[in-house]
Each structure stands twice: as C-alpha cells, then as structure tokens.
Motif scaffolding. Sequence first.
Motif, PDB file in Angstrom:
ATOM      1  N   LEU A   1       0.822  -1.208   0.000  1.00 16.09           N
ATOM      2  CA  LEU A   1       0.000   0.000   0.000  1.00 16.09           C
ATOM      3  C   LEU A   1       0.859   1.262   0.000  1.00 16.09           C
ATOM      4  CD1 LEU A   1      -2.506  -0.810   2.926  1.00 16.09           C
ATOM      5  CD2 LEU A   1      -2.723  -1.456   0.512  1.00 16.09           C
ATOM      6  N   THR A   2       0.360   2.270  -0.679  1.00 17.41           N
ATOM      7  CA  THR A   2       0.801   3.645  -0.452  1.00 17.41           C
ATOM      8  C   THR A   2      -0.337   4.300   0.320  1.00 17.41           C
ATOM      9  OG1 THR A   2       2.096   3.721  -2.491  1.00 17.41           O
ATOM     10  CG2 THR A   2       1.467   5.826  -1.506  1.00 17.41           C
ATOM     11  N   PHE A   3      -0.039   4.847   1.498  1.00 19.92           N
ATOM     12  CA  PHE A   3      -1.124   5.269   2.385  1.00 19.92           C
ATOM     13  C   PHE A   3      -0.814   6.581   3.087  1.00 19.92           C
ATOM     14  CE2 PHE A   3       1.863   3.514   5.323  1.00 19.92           C
ATOM     15  CZ  PHE A   3       1.647   4.195   6.506  1.00 19.92           C
ATOM     16  N   THR A   4      -1.894   7.188   3.584  1.00 16.49           N
ATOM     17  CA  THR A   4      -1.795   8.308   4.516  1.00 16.49           C
ATOM     18  C   THR A   4      -2.844   8.088   5.596  1.00 16.49           C
ATOM     19  OG1 THR A   4      -1.045   9.833   2.795  1.00 16.49           O
ATOM     20  CG2 THR A   4      -1.926  10.810   4.809  1.00 16.49           C
ATOM     21  N   ALA A   5      -2.430   8.203   6.850  1.00 17.74           N
ATOM     22  CA  ALA A   5      -3.324   7.971   7.980  1.00 17.74           C
ATOM     23  C   ALA A   5      -3.596   9.288   8.704  1.00 17.74           C
ATOM     24  CB  ALA A   5      -2.710   6.957   8.935  1.00 17.74           C
ATOM     25  N   TYR A   6      -4.869   9.507   9.038  1.00 18.88           N
ATOM     26  CA  TYR A   6      -5.301  10.751   9.669  1.00 18.88           C
ATOM     27  C   TYR A   6      -6.030  10.464  10.977  1.00 18.88           C
ATOM     28  CZ  TYR A   6      -5.042  12.426   4.767  1.00 18.88           C
ATOM     29  OH  TYR A   6      -4.660  12.712   3.470  1.00 18.88           O
ATOM     30  N   VAL A   7      -5.939  11.400  11.910  1.00 13.79           N
ATOM     31  CA  VAL A   7      -6.871  11.431  13.028  1.00 13.79           C
ATOM     32  C   VAL A   7      -8.147  12.072  12.490  1.00 13.79           C
ATOM     33  CG1 VAL A   7      -7.364  12.362  15.316  1.00 13.79           C
ATOM     34  CG2 VAL A   7      -5.035  11.633  14.738  1.00 13.79           C
ATOM     35  N   PHE A   8      -9.269  11.358  12.602  1.00 10.07           N
ATOM     36  CA  PHE A   8     -10.521  11.860  12.027  1.00 10.07           C
ATOM     37  C   PHE A   8     -11.349  12.558  13.100  1.00 10.07           C
ATOM     38  CE2 PHE A   8     -15.015  11.325  10.778  1.00 10.07           C
ATOM     39  CZ  PHE A   8     -14.979  12.052   9.596  1.00 10.07           C
TER      40      PHE A   8
ATOM     41  N   GLN B   1       5.054   9.991  -0.821  1.00  9.38           N
ATOM     42  CA  GLN B   1       6.118  10.987  -0.963  1.00  9.38           C
ATOM     43  C   GLN B   1       5.570  12.405  -1.084  1.00  9.38           C
ATOM     44  OE1 GLN B   1       9.854  10.265  -1.133  1.00  9.38           O
ATOM     45  NE2 GLN B   1       9.416  12.314  -0.343  1.00  9.38           N
ATOM     46  N   SER B   2       4.463  12.578  -1.793  1.00 14.73           N
ATOM     47  CA  SER B   2       3.906  13.922  -1.967  1.00 14.73           C
ATOM     48  C   SER B   2       3.399  14.488  -0.643  1.00 14.73           C
ATOM     49  CB  SER B   2       2.772  13.907  -3.002  1.00 14.73           C
ATOM     50  OG  SER B   2       1.692  13.096  -2.561  1.00 14.73           O
ATOM     51  N   VAL B   3       2.813  13.632   0.187  1.00 17.77           N
ATOM     52  CA  VAL B   3       2.335  14.064   1.504  1.00 17.77           C
ATOM     53  C   VAL B   3       3.514  14.406   2.405  1.00 17.77           C
ATOM     54  CG1 VAL B   3       1.106  13.348   3.588  1.00 17.77           C
ATOM     55  CG2 VAL B   3       0.186  12.771   1.336  1.00 17.77           C
TER      56      VAL B   3
ATOM     57  N   ASP C   1       9.146   6.297   6.528  1.00 15.03           N
ATOM     58  CA  ASP C   1       9.584   5.411   5.455  1.00 15.03           C
ATOM     59  C   ASP C   1       8.693   5.601   4.231  1.00 15.03           C
ATOM     60  OD1 ASP C   1      10.620   3.409   3.905  1.00 15.03           O
ATOM     61  OD2 ASP C   1      10.359   1.814   5.380  1.00 15.03           O
ATOM     62  N   VAL C   2       9.289   5.835   3.079  1.00 16.19           N
ATOM     63  CA  VAL C   2       8.511   6.017   1.854  1.00 16.19           C
ATOM     64  C   VAL C   2       8.349   4.719   1.072  1.00 16.19           C
ATOM     65  CG1 VAL C   2       9.114   8.452   1.623  1.00 16.19           C
ATOM     66  CG2 VAL C   2      10.542   6.723   0.523  1.00 16.19           C
ATOM     67  N   GLU C   3       8.890   3.628   1.602  1.00 12.65           N
ATOM     68  CA  GLU C   3       8.695   2.337   0.944  1.00 12.65           C
ATOM     69  C   GLU C   3       7.232   1.899   1.087  1.00 12.65           C
ATOM     70  OE1 GLU C   3      10.928   0.588  -0.871  1.00 12.65           O
ATOM     71  OE2 GLU C   3      12.165   2.388  -0.612  1.00 12.65           O
ATOM     72  N   PRO C   4       6.703   1.169   0.083  1.00  8.27           N
ATOM     73  CA  PRO C   4       5.325   0.669   0.212  1.00  8.27           C
ATOM     74  C   PRO C   4       5.149  -0.163   1.478  1.00  8.27           C
ATOM     75  CG  PRO C   4       6.140   0.347  -2.025  1.00  8.27           C
ATOM     76  CD  PRO C   4       7.312   0.807  -1.210  1.00  8.27           C
ATOM     77  N   LEU C   5       4.002  -0.028   2.102  1.00 13.09           N
ATOM     78  CA  LEU C   5       3.686  -0.815   3.294  1.00 13.09           C
ATOM     79  C   LEU C   5       3.216  -2.195   2.859  1.00 13.09           C
ATOM     80  CD1 LEU C   5       3.067  -1.103   6.365  1.00 13.09           C
ATOM     81  CD2 LEU C   5       0.796  -0.159   5.862  1.00 13.09           C
ATOM     82  N   THR C   6       3.876  -3.240   3.355  1.00 19.94           N
ATOM     83  CA  THR C   6       3.499  -4.613   3.011  1.00 19.94           C
ATOM     84  C   THR C   6       2.711  -5.234   4.157  1.00 19.94           C
ATOM     85  OG1 THR C   6       5.470  -4.892   1.621  1.00 19.94           O
ATOM     86  CG2 THR C   6       4.359  -6.896   2.361  1.00 19.94           C
ATOM     87  N   ILE C   7       1.552  -5.781   3.811  1.00 24.86           N
ATOM     88  CA  ILE C   7       0.673  -6.397   4.798  1.00 24.86           C
ATOM     89  C   ILE C   7       0.290  -7.790   4.317  1.00 24.86           C
ATOM     90  CG2 ILE C   7      -1.583  -6.286   5.947  1.00 24.86           C
ATOM     91  CD1 ILE C   7      -1.496  -3.243   5.542  1.00 24.86           C
ATOM     92  N   LYS C   8       0.459  -8.770   5.180  1.00 24.96           N
ATOM     93  CA  LYS C   8      -0.069 -10.100   4.898  1.00 24.96           C
ATOM     94  C   LYS C   8      -1.349 -10.251   5.702  1.00 24.96           C
ATOM     95  CE  LYS C   8       1.151 -14.884   4.077  1.00 24.96           C
ATOM     96  NZ  LYS C   8       2.247 -15.857   3.946  1.00 24.96           N
TER      97      LYS C   8
END
Length: 205
Positions: free
Chosen positions: A97-104, A120-122, A137-144
Amino acid sequence: MKLKLLIGLCAAMCLILAVGCGDDVDVAETQRSNIERYLTSSHTPRLINVKEVENSLVPNPPFYELIDFSVYRYIATYYDADRKLKPAIKQGDEVTLTFTAYVFTGSAPSLSSVYLSNDQSVINALREAGLNVDYWDVEPLTIKIGETNIIKGVTTSLIGCREGDSVEAYMTLDAAYEDDVVGVVPKESSVAWFYTIDSVNSAAL
C-alpha cells in the motif's frame, strides 16, 4: 461480615466494568454518527449507503459500506471498467500500500491531521510545513492479511478490495487504537486511512 464485604466489592467491580464498557459504546456510537454525517453530507463526492444503491436514480452512485459495525469503506475506483477482472483480496494474501493515515475529527481529513504516511507527496508537503518527517519510510507498506500486526480496521477494509483500488477507510476507536495513546494519536480516537493498493500477491488456495 467478610462475605458481605466480598459481595459488595464484586458488585462495585461489576458496576465499574459496566460503566467503562458503556463509555466505550457511547464514544463508538458518536464516532459512527460523525463518520456517517461526514460521508453523506460534506464528503466529495457525497456518498450513499450501499443498501441504497439499488434504488438510486443516479447511475453508478458513489457509496460507502459499513463493515463489522466499525469500519466505513469507500472505494473510489469501484466502477472502473477492468476492476472485476482482478481477484478480490482474501485472508493470507500479501498486499502493498501507499497510504496516509489521519486522526478523524468529523470533517475532511487535512494535512494538519496526518499522523503517518509513506506517500512521498504528503511527506514533502509536511516537510514544507516545517514538520520533521525524515524518519518516515517512503517504501510501500506490506501487509499479509491475517498475519501482519496492524490495526484491525486496515485489514478489515482490505478484504474484498482489488489491486489498483483507491480506498478510504474510516474507523471507530474499536477498529483503531482503542484506549491507547499512540504517537500523536489521542486516546479513543477515530482514524481514517487513505490508501492505494499497489500490488497483490494472492495466497495459494
């Protein structure tokens, strides 16, 4: 006397536990109301509940799904022509994943509410705003799915998605960090994860 005291202590403990559970339910219910209000009024595009899609007069209406009573998912790419040609994500699959996490907080997530990202843009925008994000870390997040230790709401929202999907997942506290304070995320927070599924490595059946 000792028996009466023991009974009294047990009753008090039960009352404390009941009040505590009630507080969590109240917070989660408030968060559900805030998320639904945002998605159906202020969100762009305005969303409807998936249950209303069949009766909608609008072709291909954008919609949200409520999963496990704690995760609201919007798939922006749901109507893409070739989407259904790709396999749906299931338990055991490995995704990046490429992601951004927010407090909502009930309104549109913004740069000021970001608490983690590998986009990277964020990261560039946060750095320009004067924040120290050099350790991100700008590497993609890997999730199994089913194995990686990550908040429940993320894996819940991934099931049924497909490679290339652009997803928004809004979570109540019970699908996020619950009573824990994690970094800059306050206790009992509702959070939102925006992500793109870069790749899917399907597990053998």
